[in-house]
Design a protein around this motif. Structure first.
Motif, PDB file in Angstrom:
ATOM      1  N   ASP A   1      -2.110  -9.451   7.846  1.00  0.00           N
ATOM      2  CA  ASP A   1      -3.356  -9.138   7.154  1.00  0.00           C
ATOM      3  C   ASP A   1      -3.029  -8.280   5.957  1.00  0.00           C
ATOM      4  N   TYR A   2      -3.853  -8.416   4.936  1.00  0.00           N
ATOM      5  CA  TYR A   2      -3.720  -7.580   3.752  1.00  0.00           C
ATOM      6  C   TYR A   2      -5.090  -7.434   3.102  1.00  0.00           C
ATOM      7  N   THR A   3      -5.234  -6.325   2.420  1.00  0.00           N
ATOM      8  CA  THR A   3      -6.502  -6.022   1.771  1.00  0.00           C
ATOM      9  C   THR A   3      -6.329  -6.122   0.264  1.00  0.00           C
ATOM     10  N   GLY A   4      -7.443  -6.212  -0.416  1.00  0.00           N
ATOM     11  CA  GLY A   4      -7.379  -6.266  -1.867  1.00  0.00           C
ATOM     12  C   GLY A   4      -8.728  -6.008  -2.499  1.00  0.00           C
TER      13      GLY A   4
ATOM     14  N   ARG B   1      -3.771  -5.872  -4.509  1.00  0.00           N
ATOM     15  CA  ARG B   1      -3.740  -6.119  -3.069  1.00  0.00           C
ATOM     16  C   ARG B   1      -2.592  -5.351  -2.439  1.00  0.00           C
ATOM     17  N   SER B   2      -2.648  -5.216  -1.132  1.00  0.00           N
ATOM     18  CA  SER B   2      -1.664  -4.421  -0.395  1.00  0.00           C
ATOM     19  C   SER B   2      -0.412  -5.244  -0.081  1.00  0.00           C
ATOM     20  N   ALA B   3       0.079  -5.970  -1.072  1.00  0.00           N
ATOM     21  CA  ALA B   3       1.235  -6.850  -0.881  1.00  0.00           C
ATOM     22  C   ALA B   3       2.511  -6.071  -0.566  1.00  0.00           C
ATOM     23  N   LEU B   4       2.729  -4.951  -1.230  1.00  0.00           N
ATOM     24  CA  LEU B   4       3.946  -4.172  -0.988  1.00  0.00           C
ATOM     25  C   LEU B   4       3.998  -3.687   0.457  1.00  0.00           C
ATOM     26  N   GLU B   5       2.870  -3.211   0.951  1.00  0.00           N
ATOM     27  CA  GLU B   5       2.819  -2.739   2.338  1.00  0.00           C
ATOM     28  C   GLU B   5       3.037  -3.892   3.313  1.00  0.00           C
TER      29      GLU B   5
END
Length: 138
Positions: free
Chosen positions: A105-108, A126-130
């Motif tokens: 899951d990721y947020t953006g 978006r929280s791609a790095l995490e």
């Protein structure tokens, strides 16, 4: 008085039709302007055809995605729409990792500019790095 475009309906349709199953990439022709521009992770993708190719590449790396708008609103002019969202999917090789089927899951946040009754431009964070860090660490 001119009618404001319904940018919220456009954003909802984009998430439902393009990112939701069965991934109707041709809906991009209906929802986006021909010169649609996406600003994403330091890169700019210009034009609907390039955007379709980018979406197709992303969809090949994630499976069974669902998207949920956590917040969705439009400015008073109807020219800007903002969505804070979460995507849930399975890993099919995102970021070059093994396609192990793990739940991800990721947020953006997406900010769209609306022109001529279509989405014309978008800025995405978006929280791609995490997410990448979680995929590599496991």
């Amino acid at each position: 008085m001119t009618e404001k475009p319904d940018g919220i309906a456009l954003a909802r349709a984009f998430f439902a039709r393009v990112w939701g199953a069965p991934h109707d990439l041709d809906a991009i022709d209906e929802l986006m302007t021909p010169d649609y521009c996406l600003h994403n992770a330091g890169a700019t993708i210009m034009g609907r055809d390039r955007f379709k190719a980018w979406v197709g590449e992303m969809q090949a790396q994630i499976g069974e995605p669902t998207n949920e708008h956590l917040d969705l609103f439009m400015d008073e002019t109807g020219e800007k729409v903002v969505s804070r969202w979460i995507t849930r999917a399975v890993n099919k090789g995102l970021f070059g990792t093994a396609p192990d089927g793990r739940a991800i899951d990721y947020t953006g946040i997406s900010i769209w500019r609306v022109r001529d009754g279509r989405l014309a431009e978008c800025w995405v964070e978006r929280s791609a790095l995490e997410l990448r860090g979680r995929l590599i660490a496991d």
